[in-house]
Design an enzyme around this catalytic site. Structure first.
Site, PDB file in Angstrom:
ATOM      1  N   ASN A 119      92.419 -26.468  58.024  1.00 25.69           N
ATOM      2  CA  ASN A 119      91.578 -27.657  57.881  1.00 25.69           C
ATOM      3  C   ASN A 119      90.683 -27.470  56.648  1.00 25.69           C
ATOM      4  O   ASN A 119      89.923 -26.502  56.570  1.00 25.69           O
ATOM      5  CB  ASN A 119      90.737 -27.836  59.146  1.00 25.69           C
ATOM      6  CG  ASN A 119      89.957 -29.135  59.145  1.00 25.69           C
ATOM      7  OD1 ASN A 119      89.355 -29.506  58.146  1.00 25.69           O
ATOM      8  ND2 ASN A 119      89.935 -29.814  60.281  1.00 25.69           N
ATOM      9  N   HIS A 171      90.224 -34.588  58.068  1.00 30.70           N
ATOM     10  CA  HIS A 171      89.575 -35.527  58.983  1.00 30.70           C
ATOM     11  C   HIS A 171      88.691 -36.457  58.151  1.00 30.70           C
ATOM     12  O   HIS A 171      87.499 -36.197  57.964  1.00 30.70           O
ATOM     13  CB  HIS A 171      88.740 -34.774  60.017  1.00 30.70           C
ATOM     14  CG  HIS A 171      88.177 -35.643  61.095  1.00 30.70           C
ATOM     15  ND1 HIS A 171      87.962 -35.193  62.379  1.00 30.70           N
ATOM     16  CD2 HIS A 171      87.763 -36.942  61.097  1.00 30.70           C
ATOM     17  CE1 HIS A 171      87.444 -36.163  63.115  1.00 30.70           C
ATOM     18  NE2 HIS A 171      87.313 -37.235  62.349  1.00 30.70           N
ATOM     19  N   HIS A 227      82.895 -35.479  53.810  1.00 29.27           N
ATOM     20  CA  HIS A 227      83.678 -34.350  53.304  1.00 29.27           C
ATOM     21  C   HIS A 227      84.993 -34.890  52.730  1.00 29.27           C
ATOM     22  O   HIS A 227      85.043 -35.216  51.557  1.00 29.27           O
ATOM     23  CB  HIS A 227      83.875 -33.243  54.341  1.00 29.27           C
ATOM     24  CG  HIS A 227      84.018 -33.680  55.757  1.00 29.27           C
ATOM     25  ND1 HIS A 227      85.075 -34.425  56.209  1.00 29.27           N
ATOM     26  CD2 HIS A 227      83.219 -33.438  56.843  1.00 29.27           C
ATOM     27  CE1 HIS A 227      84.938 -34.634  57.507  1.00 29.27           C
ATOM     28  NE2 HIS A 227      83.832 -34.058  57.923  1.00 29.27           N
ATOM     29  N   GLU A 285      93.519 -36.410  61.083  1.00 26.86           N
ATOM     30  CA  GLU A 285      92.833 -36.689  62.338  1.00 26.86           C
ATOM     31  C   GLU A 285      91.647 -37.607  62.109  1.00 26.86           C
ATOM     32  O   GLU A 285      91.082 -37.658  61.014  1.00 26.86           O
ATOM     33  CB  GLU A 285      92.380 -35.391  63.014  1.00 26.86           C
ATOM     34  CG  GLU A 285      91.442 -34.529  62.195  1.00 26.86           C
ATOM     35  CD  GLU A 285      91.092 -33.226  62.898  1.00 26.86           C
ATOM     36  OE1 GLU A 285      91.901 -32.752  63.725  1.00 26.86           O
ATOM     37  OE2 GLU A 285      90.015 -32.682  62.626  1.00 26.86           O
ATOM     38  N   THR A 308      79.955 -33.193  63.852  1.00 25.61           N
ATOM     39  CA  THR A 308      81.348 -32.776  63.948  1.00 25.61           C
ATOM     40  C   THR A 308      81.885 -33.261  65.289  1.00 25.61           C
ATOM     41  O   THR A 308      81.116 -33.707  66.147  1.00 25.61           O
ATOM     42  CB  THR A 308      81.468 -31.236  63.830  1.00 25.61           C
ATOM     43  OG1 THR A 308      82.852 -30.879  63.787  1.00 25.61           O
ATOM     44  CG2 THR A 308      80.789 -30.540  64.994  1.00 25.61           C
ATOM     45  N   HIS A 364      88.715 -25.963  67.152  1.00 18.40           N
ATOM     46  CA  HIS A 364      87.263 -26.046  67.050  1.00 18.40           C
ATOM     47  C   HIS A 364      86.637 -24.683  67.340  1.00 18.40           C
ATOM     48  O   HIS A 364      86.830 -24.114  68.409  1.00 18.40           O
ATOM     49  CB  HIS A 364      86.656 -27.104  67.975  1.00 18.40           C
ATOM     50  CG  HIS A 364      85.579 -27.902  67.284  1.00 18.40           C
ATOM     51  ND1 HIS A 364      85.866 -28.962  66.468  1.00 18.40           N
ATOM     52  CD2 HIS A 364      84.241 -27.763  67.250  1.00 18.40           C
ATOM     53  CE1 HIS A 364      84.738 -29.475  65.980  1.00 18.40           C
ATOM     54  NE2 HIS A 364      83.746 -28.758  66.432  1.00 18.40           N
ATOM     55  N   HIS A 396      86.272 -24.518  59.680  1.00 20.09           N
ATOM     56  CA  HIS A 396      84.957 -23.959  59.362  1.00 20.09           C
ATOM     57  C   HIS A 396      85.007 -22.446  59.226  1.00 20.09           C
ATOM     58  O   HIS A 396      84.575 -21.880  58.212  1.00 20.09           O
ATOM     59  CB  HIS A 396      83.944 -24.362  60.440  1.00 20.09           C
ATOM     60  CG  HIS A 396      82.571 -23.819  60.193  1.00 20.09           C
ATOM     61  ND1 HIS A 396      81.682 -24.420  59.336  1.00 20.09           N
ATOM     62  CD2 HIS A 396      81.938 -22.717  60.674  1.00 20.09           C
ATOM     63  CE1 HIS A 396      80.559 -23.718  59.296  1.00 20.09           C
ATOM     64  NE2 HIS A 396      80.694 -22.683  60.097  1.00 20.09           N
TER      65      HIS A 396
END
Length: 253
Positions: A8, A44, A51, A76, A106, A197, A221
């Site tokens: 991601n 996303h 972002h 997503e 988030t 996540h 992240h």
């Protein structure tokens, strides 16, 4: 079987957006992640474009199609009209539906599928008619697997935030049990399982070991944070190893 890693790159885009400059490049960092062995790229795009920007999505899609045709692109987001128009134009391999809104820092919860059953059924049928696989972001509760199957989803993505945020061993074990129970329910429902996540190099291996039907993890992240230490290629290799792949982490690309 090793679990597929989708890198991601939202955090890369968020860093870029701190300045009105084109770097770091999400396309270039996506290319490095794929060259290091990532199975795909996840983005996303949110309505405020804090972002990933809408313009990033077709650029990443074009790079993957031209240079890594055997890899996947996962887009997503909350399926509002603009999001649906975007995925129908880009046609990623997978669309992950997430019930977030502009006020969230988030994604922090899964769908209430029963409440949105009609909406999700129609949206999923529309996306699948375009040849795209659909995953639904769900909380780690077993009943969501059967509910997702009922609205036509191909997969669920289990929200692992509570597991990733559990720092005490007993709490972590309880949260992992919830994720695993949801994954096992997916087997009964005949639906595929993704997860994502707050997954790290430390908490990812126990999840992979406990959930043999896990197909894919989406990590951004922590993968990006570790890239500050190891470089993007080194970070991806370490996460691939945590996913059960045999990789060489002693060198970088």
């Amino acid at each position: 079987m090793p679990v597929a890693l989708s890198a991601n790159v939202n955090a890369v885009a968020e860093l870029r957006n701190r300045r009105n400059l084109p770097w770091p490049s999400v396309v270039a960092l996506s290319r490095i992640a794929l060259s290091a062995g990532a199975a795909g790229i996840t983005v996303h795009p949110r309505p405020d474009e804090r972002h990933i920007k809408l313009s990033d999505v077709p650029e990443i899609a074009e790079m993957i199609s031209a240079e890594f045709p055997d890899r996947e692109f996962n887009v997503e987001g909350n399926p509002d009209a603009r999001f649906i128009e975007l995925v129908e134009r880009v046609r990623p391999d997978q669309v992950t539906l997430v019930p977030d809104d502009i006020r969230q820092a988030t994604s922090d919860h899964g769908w209430d599928i029963e409440q949105h059953q009609g909406f999700l059924t129609d949206i999923i049928a529309r996306i699948k008619s375009g040849g795209m696989r659909v995953s639904v972001f769900v909380d780690p509760t077993p009943e969501t697997a059967h509910q997702a199957r009922a609205v036509g989803a191909d997969r669920i993505e289990i929200y692992t935030g509570p597991y990733g945020g559990a720092l005490e061993p007993d709490s972590q074990r309880r949260e992992l049990d919830c994720v695993v129970a949801t994954g096992r329910a997916a087997v009964e429902a005949g639906i595929g399982v993704n997860a994502g996540h707050d997954l790290t190099l430390d908490n990812l291996p126990p999840l992979v070991a406990a959930l043999p039907n896990l197909l894919e993890v989406s990590i951004g992240h922590c993968l990006t944070a570790d890239a500050l230490l190891y470089g993007m290629d080194g970070s991806v290799r370490r996460y691939l190893e945590a996913c059960g792949h045999q990789v060489d982490t002693s060198t970088t690309l």
